[in-house]
Write a protein that holds these residues in place. Structure first.
Motif, PDB file in Angstrom:
ATOM      1  N   GLY A 289     -37.025  19.408  -4.518  1.00 28.37           N
ATOM      2  CA  GLY A 289     -35.719  19.677  -5.096  1.00 28.37           C
ATOM      3  C   GLY A 289     -35.298  18.559  -6.034  1.00 28.37           C
ATOM      4  O   GLY A 289     -36.072  17.637  -6.329  1.00 28.37           O
ATOM      5  N   ILE A 290     -34.060  18.658  -6.498  1.00 32.31           N
ATOM      6  CA  ILE A 290     -33.482  17.653  -7.389  1.00 32.31           C
ATOM      7  C   ILE A 290     -32.579  16.744  -6.562  1.00 32.31           C
ATOM      8  O   ILE A 290     -31.712  17.220  -5.822  1.00 32.31           O
ATOM      9  CB  ILE A 290     -32.682  18.312  -8.524  1.00 32.31           C
ATOM     10  N   CYS A 291     -32.777  15.460  -6.694  1.00 33.08           N
ATOM     11  CA  CYS A 291     -31.955  14.480  -5.977  1.00 33.08           C
ATOM     12  C   CYS A 291     -30.656  14.271  -6.758  1.00 33.08           C
ATOM     13  O   CYS A 291     -30.679  13.696  -7.854  1.00 33.08           O
ATOM     14  CB  CYS A 291     -32.721  13.175  -5.821  1.00 33.08           C
ATOM     15  N   VAL A 292     -29.556  14.747  -6.216  1.00 32.22           N
ATOM     16  CA  VAL A 292     -28.269  14.714  -6.910  1.00 32.22           C
ATOM     17  C   VAL A 292     -27.345  13.744  -6.196  1.00 32.22           C
ATOM     18  O   VAL A 292     -27.049  13.902  -5.010  1.00 32.22           O
ATOM     19  CB  VAL A 292     -27.636  16.122  -6.971  1.00 32.22           C
ATOM     20  N   ASP A 293     -26.900  12.738  -6.937  1.00 29.50           N
ATOM     21  CA  ASP A 293     -25.884  11.823  -6.425  1.00 29.50           C
ATOM     22  C   ASP A 293     -24.662  11.932  -7.319  1.00 29.50           C
ATOM     23  O   ASP A 293     -24.518  12.872  -8.099  1.00 29.50           O
ATOM     24  CB  ASP A 293     -26.419  10.397  -6.354  1.00 29.50           C
ATOM     25  N   THR A 294     -23.765  10.972  -7.235  1.00 20.56           N
ATOM     26  CA  THR A 294     -22.526  11.063  -7.991  1.00 20.56           C
ATOM     27  C   THR A 294     -22.771  10.997  -9.499  1.00 20.56           C
ATOM     28  O   THR A 294     -22.069  11.648 -10.285  1.00 20.56           O
ATOM     29  CB  THR A 294     -21.564   9.929  -7.557  1.00 20.56           C
ATOM     30  N   HIS A 295     -23.777  10.233  -9.933  1.00 18.99           N
ATOM     31  CA  HIS A 295     -24.069  10.149 -11.365  1.00 18.99           C
ATOM     32  C   HIS A 295     -24.628  11.467 -11.891  1.00 18.99           C
ATOM     33  O   HIS A 295     -24.208  11.955 -12.949  1.00 18.99           O
ATOM     34  CB  HIS A 295     -25.061   9.010 -11.638  1.00 18.99           C
ATOM     35  N   VAL A 296     -25.586  12.034 -11.178  1.00 19.43           N
ATOM     36  CA  VAL A 296     -26.174  13.311 -11.612  1.00 19.43           C
ATOM     37  C   VAL A 296     -25.124  14.413 -11.596  1.00 19.43           C
ATOM     38  O   VAL A 296     -25.069  15.253 -12.500  1.00 19.43           O
ATOM     39  CB  VAL A 296     -27.375  13.670 -10.712  1.00 19.43           C
ATOM     40  N   HIS A 297     -24.273  14.409 -10.585  1.00 18.08           N
ATOM     41  CA  HIS A 297     -23.218  15.417 -10.503  1.00 18.08           C
ATOM     42  C   HIS A 297     -22.252  15.301 -11.679  1.00 18.08           C
ATOM     43  O   HIS A 297     -21.894  16.315 -12.308  1.00 18.08           O
ATOM     44  CB  HIS A 297     -22.468  15.248  -9.176  1.00 18.08           C
ATOM     45  N   ARG A 298     -21.838  14.095 -12.018  1.00 13.26           N
ATOM     46  CA  ARG A 298     -20.872  13.894 -13.100  1.00 13.26           C
ATOM     47  C   ARG A 298     -21.476  14.228 -14.462  1.00 13.26           C
ATOM     48  O   ARG A 298     -20.880  14.970 -15.256  1.00 13.26           O
ATOM     49  CB  ARG A 298     -20.381  12.440 -13.076  1.00 13.26           C
ATOM     50  N   ILE A 299     -22.665  13.698 -14.756  1.00 16.74           N
ATOM     51  CA  ILE A 299     -23.250  13.878 -16.088  1.00 16.74           C
ATOM     52  C   ILE A 299     -23.711  15.308 -16.297  1.00 16.74           C
ATOM     53  O   ILE A 299     -23.637  15.841 -17.419  1.00 16.74           O
ATOM     54  CB  ILE A 299     -24.399  12.873 -16.285  1.00 16.74           C
TER      55      ILE A 299
END
Length: 374
Positions: A289-299
Motif C-alpha cells: 500500500g501507500i504509506c500516508v502520514d500528515t505530509h502525504v495527506h496534506r500535499i
C-alpha cells in the motif's frame, strides 16, 4: 354615600374576589364587604376531529402496524368475517344464549402477516428521501504525472530530514542481521508516530546505546528505562509499554522475527496502517500500500490527488481515507516512492504553515498555488 366596587380576578381557576366599599359622607369611615367565590378553570376547547383528521390517524395507524409485520383489518372486513362465521357455524346445544339488545364489539382485528421480516428488528419503512445520493467517483488531477515528475526533480538531492533520519534509514543503521534490521525498522516506526524525524533519530540512538535494540535488551531495560531513553518523543509512556508487549509477542509467536503480512503487523500493539505499510516495504521489500502520514495527506489534497481534507475541523484529519483513495486510482508502481517524495517536499517546501510557493516548481500545475505565499 359613595359606592365603590373592586373586582380582583385570577385566571386559571383561582379565587375571584369582589370588594364593595361603602363610604359615608358624614362619618368618613369606609365599610368593606368582601364576597369570595371559586370558579372552575377555563380549558381550551379541543376542536372536533374532522374527516381529514380521522383518515390521517387511520393511515398512520396502518403504517405503524405494517412496518412491524402486522396486518390491520378494517372494520368492514372484520364485520364481514363475523357474519360469514355466524352463517357457517353450527350452534351447539351447550351454547349460551346471546343477549338481545346489545351491540357486539366490532373493533378491527389484528392478524399477523408474513412479510419476510419475522425475527428481524425493523425500524420502520425508510422514506426515499432518507437515502443519500451517491457521490460521483473521484477524478484525480489529470496532470498528476507531470506533478510527480516535477517532484522527483525537486527531490533529487535527497537532503530532507526523511532522507537522513527516516525509519528506513534508522532501521539499517548499526543492524547486525536482516532480522535485526527488520526489528529496528519496526521500533523506529512505532516511535515516529506524531514525532519529527530528528527527534526520532536521537531517541533511537539513545535506545541503541542502552540496550542495542534487541528483544532481550529491551526486556532487560524495562519500561522505565525505555521511557528515559526515548524521551521526548510524543506519548513516550504508552510507546514504551507497547514496545515491551510487542517484544513478548515476537518472542513467543514469531521466534524473534517480525510478522511478514500487513494483517499480522496490524495486530501488534501500537502499530497502525502507516507503520505496517512502511515495515512491509522496507523490512520485507513487499509493497502492500501507500504509506500516508500528515505530509502525504496534506500535499495530496493540495495537488488534487485526493479530496479528503476536513475543512470543518482542520485538526481532525483522517489520512486513512487518503490512503484508500490514492490506492484506488494510482498505479502500484508509484506506491513506494510517494511517501518519501511527498514527505520531503512537505518538510522543505510545501509546509503546513507558510508554504514556500514562490520557491516551488509546481506553481504552474498546482491548483493550490498562492501568489500571496511568495
Amino acid at each position: 354615600m359613595r359606592f365603590t366596587t373592586l373586582n380582583l380576578v385570577k385566571f386559571g381557576g383561582a379565587t375571584i374576589c369582589t370588594i364593595n366599599m361603602f363610604r359615608s359622607s358624614l362619618a368618613f369611615s369606609p365599610k368593606i364587604h368582601v364576597e369570595t367565590r371559586h370558579v372552575a378553570p377555563t380549558l381550551p376547547i379541543k376542536p372536533w376531529p374532522t374527516r381529514w383528521h380521522q383518515s390521517l390517524r387511520k393511515e398512520r395507524r396502518q403504517r405503524w402496524f405494517s412496518s412491524r409485520g402486522i396486518a390491520l383489518l378494517s372494520v368492514e372486513a372484520a364485520a364481514e368475517e363475523e357474519s360469514l362465521a355466524a352463517t357457517t357455524a353450527v350452534p351447539s346445544e351447550d351454547a349460551a344464549p346471546v343477549a338481545r339488545g346489545k351491540k357486539k364489539n366490532t373493533l378491527p382485528d389484528i392478524a399477523p402477516c408474513s412479510t419476510g421480516h419475522e425475527g428481524k428488528k425493523s425500524g420502520g419503512a425508510k422514506s426515499p428521501r432518507s437515502k443519500k445520493a451517491a457521490l460521483p467517483p473521484f477524478i484525480p488531477n489529470p496532470r498528476w504525472r507531470d506533478q510527480l515528475e516535477i517532484i522527483r526533480e525537486m527531490r533529487k538531492d535527497a537532503t530532507a530530514p526523511v532522507d537522513l533520519f527516516g525509519c528506513s534509514e534508522l532501521g539499517r543503521r548499526k543492524a547486525t542481521s536482516p532480522e535485526h534490521m527488520r526489528f529496528q525498522t519496526l521500533i523506529s516506526s512505532m516511535l515516529s508516530s506524531q514525532t519529527t524525524d530528528l527527534v526520532n533519530e536521537k531517541a533511537m540512538g539513545r535506545l541503541f546505546d542502552a540496550c542495542g535494540i534487541t528483544i532481550e535488551g529491551l526486556e532487560a531495560l524495562g519500561e522505565e528505562g525505555i521511557v528515559q531513553a526515548i524521551k521526548p518523543v510524543s506519548f513516550y509512556t504508552a510507546k514504551a509499554g507497547n514496545i515491551l508487549k510487542v517484544c513478548a509477542i515476537l518472542k513467543t509467536q514469531y521466534t524473534g522475527d517480525i510478522p511478514r503480512t500487513f494483517e499480522e503487523l496490524m495486530q501488534l500493539p501500537g502499530v497502525g496502517p502507516k507503520m505496517a505499510t512502511l515495515v512491509c516495504a522496507y523490512g520485507w521489500g513487499e509493497i502492500v500500500g501507500i504509506c500516508v502520514d500528515t505530509h502525504v495527506h496534506r500535499i495530496s489534497n493540495r495537488l488534487g490527488w485526493a479530496n479528503t481534507w476536513n475543512f470543518k475541523n482542520h485538526k481532525a484529519q483522517n489520512p486513512e481515507k487518503t490512503r484508500k483513495l490514492l490506492e484506488s486510482w494510482m498505479p502500484k508502481e508509484h506506491w513506494k516512492e510517494v511517501n518519501p517524495l511527498l514527505v520531503g517536499l512537505g518538510q522543505q517546501t510545501c509546509r503546513a504553515i507558510a508554504p514556500k510557493c514562490g520557491d516551488c516548481k509546481l506553481a504552474a500545475v498546482c491548483p493550490s498555488y498562492s501568489a500571496s505565499a511568495e
